[in-house]
Write an enzyme that holds these catalytic residues in place. Structure first.
Site, mmCIF file in Angstrom:
data_model
loop_
_atom_site.group_PDB
_atom_site.id
_atom_site.type_symbol
_atom_site.label_atom_id
_atom_site.label_comp_id
_atom_site.label_asym_id
_atom_site.label_seq_id
_atom_site.Cartn_x
_atom_site.Cartn_y
_atom_site.Cartn_z
ATOM 1 N N ASP A 138 -126.308 10.080 102.538
ATOM 2 C CA ASP A 138 -127.546 9.433 102.117
ATOM 3 C C ASP A 138 -127.229 8.454 100.997
ATOM 4 O OD1 ASP A 138 -130.135 8.763 101.491
ATOM 5 O OD2 ASP A 138 -130.607 10.639 100.470
ATOM 6 N N ASP B 188 -129.096 6.112 98.523
ATOM 7 C CA ASP B 188 -130.472 5.933 98.055
ATOM 8 C C ASP B 188 -130.510 4.923 96.908
ATOM 9 O OD1 ASP B 188 -133.153 8.012 98.250
ATOM 10 O OD2 ASP B 188 -133.055 6.520 96.655
ATOM 11 N N ASP C 235 -125.625 10.530 97.802
ATOM 12 C CA ASP C 235 -126.269 11.713 97.231
ATOM 13 C C ASP C 235 -125.428 12.932 97.626
ATOM 14 O OD1 ASP C 235 -127.785 13.969 96.740
ATOM 15 O OD2 ASP C 235 -129.680 13.032 97.287
#
Lengths: 381, 346
Positions: free
Chosen positions: A99, A101, A289
């Site tokens: 991920d 972000d 992440d």
């Protein structure tokens, strides 16, 4: 959806989402081994429903049309008994997921396009406050509208991750899928079977590799001695992986003993060089992440479903360079509706620019839904 | 021909070093050795050797490095396992499994390094890495460097605590990790140890010979004293990661979930009760007494899944950005060891 929505907002969004799942169910990504996955969803009343299982895509679509949830999730793991509690599901493996972000990129422009929305009354502010000025509520959520720079940086970070996956980890193109998360990030799914059985610890090591955490002086040949340090390059060379990255950063190779010695000395010795090396590695590493990748029981936003934080779709990118998330992910219809905007805002969506004022506005449903999901507007019946 | 298409076989000298291989069991079957034979006086030297092995390992904590003729080695391996089974002390079983794995490691490193014949080297790699542990490992162009796939490496190296095993400190390219001979054999220590441990655990001996029983009983009495219950030390101070979390909590910061789990499991482990821990979370911006109490009781194993959660390791905390290590943290693997270390030093 994290922000509290009024019942009018909820029913408007629910109707739009249902319509999408009813008409455009083809874009719904069907995970491999669907019957072994755990599914879950978040309702517009913020109730999380987990431990669901579907035998096929048809069953799943029927449920989505029936419930029209705010967010839909599917496990990266596969289980013998996906509907059981986590302890008794009998884990069989998990796709490797990453991920990227926007919040982790610490963009300097972020304050220019962030709003602070009170979770209690929905009041909106352009600057951070400890308590809501209207209701004194203390739960304030940050709502960000990614700008062009943000979207470009997200792509660059994703590209850097892909380089690690290809060059270092040897993962083939066909095993990597890149998705725009539907809000402010990218999700990268790896389906390489060799990685499927890695446990959480092994994945954590992989995360550290990609992020640049935990590099040692010794791995690039700087070894501690009684009198300070000495240089002895590793037997397996300096031409691969992080050794290559660090060597290129410092302008050294396997024969640069005196040059590396000078660099370490100019840093102030072994310990100070260690700090410098760690900082360099972190700046070269990719900002992913860590929790997402290490969690082998996570239910993760499902491809082809609408993100309740934005009303945009989690959509696959086949060519990252030319991909425009604000076009490809904008899938809701364009009938005109009225909203009461809480802010002044310039918005680009679906090849259209909107200059929105802090008042009643007439907008296409997709732009209205975006504003409402971001907590920046209320629907007017 | 064996499965890798090489017209060579492991010889008796190899079986002496690797008595856990199928070929060694085959040898025992071929010689029609019966376990009752261990009661015959002429088998005393085997029994004495097994006792010697266990004394070296358990009492002295050392790897038994003597290497005898293959007939003796294979039998001693078997008799030692029977003896451990009879001693029936879990720490002894575990320690022997580990030290036997380390013994193998020593022989294998020497063989892979010194052996002149490439087919022989390949055969050893195949027999031990591929057949026993399903690791596809190859020599690189330079015969002292090996390469194995990233997942094969991670599955094993991530269990090791030393930082040098972290993937970032390795040479990695196109899906392979490059390691030297010592590292390659070290990588399988834990699996070798588990293999020997499982052999002991799954062993079924209908009747243990009297002479073996006597030796085992003597050793059991001797070893028992090493494994009496050890008292936990009193925690005298909080480790920096816990201090940091408490400080953040005191200033009303919203601690991430992982930090809350760390704080609560730590407090539970050092003996704080639920009420005391609940009050620590009162400053949290999203504090809800009922929810907090449930979560703490869940972590304690009193609610929900009934699984008692341990304090996350330093390694894990580091990867979650919750580690604020100071010099006092050197050589600890878990925050819970911090207090014990300090208590020991006082």
């Amino acid at each position: 959806m994290s922000l509290k929505t009024s019942s009018d907002n909820s029913s408007f969004l629910k109707g739009l989402f249902r319509e999408y799942y009813f008409k455009d169910s083809n874009s719904l990504g069907t995970p491999s081994m669907i019957e072994k996955r755990e599914f879950g969803y978040m309702s517009f009343d913020s109730i999380m429903v987990r431990h669901l299982s579907f035998r096929n895509k048809k069953e799943l679509i029927a449920r989505l049309v029936q419930e029209s949830p705010s967010d839909v999730y599917c496990s990266n793991g596969y289980y013998k008994f996906p509907t059981n509690s986590v302890q008794s599901k009998e884990w069989e493996g998990a796709d490797l997921i990453f991920d990227i972000d926007l919040k982790d990129l610490n963009m300097p422009c972020s304050s220019e396009h962030s709003f602070y929305v009170c979770d209690q009354c929905g009041a909106c502010n352009v600057s951070f406050l400890n308590a809501c000025t209207v209701c004194l509520g203390r739960k304030i959520s940050r709502s960000t509208i990614p700008c062009r720079k943000c979207l470009i940086s997200l792509k660059k970070e994703t590209q850097r991750l892909i380089e690690f996956l290809h060059g270092d980890l040897g993962i083939a193109d066909g095993s990597i899928e890149i998705f725009f998360s539907g809000n402010a990030g990218y999700h990268i799914h790896v389906s390489d079977s060799e990685f499927k059985t890695l446990d959480s610890r092994a994945r954590s090591d992989l995360v550290d590799y990609i992020c640049g955490n935990g590099i040692m002086n010794e791995s690039i040949g700087v070894r501690k001695s009684k009198n300070g340090f000495y240089i002895k390059f590793p037997k397996s060379g300096m031409v691969f992986g992080w050794r290559r990255r660090v060597a290129s950063e410092f302008g050294i190779n396997q024969s640069s003993i005196s040059k590396l010695k000078r660099i370490v000395e100019s840093n102030g010795g072994y310990s100070q060089f260690k700090d410098d090396l760690s900082a360099k590695a972190k700046s070269i590493g990719v900002r992913i992440d860590p929790h997402v990748t290490t969690d082998i029981h996570r239910i993760f936003r499902m491809p082809g479903t609408i993100n309740g934080k934005s009303s945009l779709l989690k959509v696959k990118s086949t060519n990252l360079e030319t991909f425009n998330p604000l076009d490809s992910a904008c899938v809701l219809d364009d009938r005109q509706v009225y909203i009461r905007s809480k802010v002044n805002l310039k918005l680009y969506l679906h090849e259209n620019y909107f200059r929105i004022k802090n008042s009643i506005e007439r907008l296409p449903a997709y732009a209205a839904a975006y504003m409402i999901c971001k907590g920046l507007a209320d629907f007017i019946k | 021909m064996n499965s890798i298409g090489l017209a060579i076989k492991l010889g008796p000298a190899d079986l002496a070093k690797y008595p856990f291989l199928e070929e060694a069991s085959e040898y025992i079957r071929e010689t029609r050795f019966a376990i009752e034979e261990l009661d015959r006086p002429e088998m005393d030297h085997i029994l004495r050797r097994s006792v010697d092995i266990l004394e070296t390992e358990i009492s002295a904590g050392k790897v038994y490095t003597n290497l005898d003729k293959y007939e003796i080695e294979i039998l001693s391996f078997l008799v030692t396992l029977i003896m451990i089974k009879s001693i029936d002390l879990e720490p002894v079983t575990k320690k022997h499994s580990l030290l036997e794995a380390m013994r193998t490691e020593k022989f294998l490193a020497e063989d892979l390094f010194k052996e002149k014949s490439l087919p022989k080297k390949k055969l050893l790699l195949h027999k031990i890495f591929q057949e026993l542990f399903d690791i596809d490992i190859h020599f690189d162009l330079d015969l002292t460097i090996f390469r194995l796939s990233v997942p094969d490496y991670l599955m094993r190296a991530s269990k090791m605590n030393e930082q040098e095993w972290k993937l970032i400190n390795r040479s990695v390219h196109s899906g392979y990790v490059y390691i030297d001979t010592d590292e390659a054999v070290r990588l399988i220590r834990s699996e070798l140890s588990n293999l020997i441990y499982d052999r002991i655990k799954t062993m079924k001996i209908p009747l243990v010979p009297e002479r073996v029983k006597i030796c085992a009983e003597e050793l059991r009495k001797k070893f028992s004293i090493y494994y009496t219950y050890r008292k936990h030390h009193i925690v005298s101070d909080y480790p920096p990661c816990i201090k940091h979390a408490i400080e953040m909590m005191n200033t009303g910061e919203n601690l991430p979930h992982s930090a809350r789990v760390m704080l609560a499991t730590y407090m539970l482990t050092i003996g704080k009760n639920t009420d005391e821990i609940v009050t620590m979370f009162q400053n949290s911006p999203d504090y809800n007494e009922k929810v907090t109490r449930y979560q703490i009781e869940h972590l304690a194993g009193n609610k929900g899944s009934r699984i008692k959660y341990s304090v996350p390791s330093c390694k894990r905390l580091h990867s979650e950005d919750l580690c604020f290590a100071t010099v006092d943290c050197e050589n600890i693997l878990n925050p819970i060891q911090f207090g014990r270390k300090k208590a020991n030093a006082q």
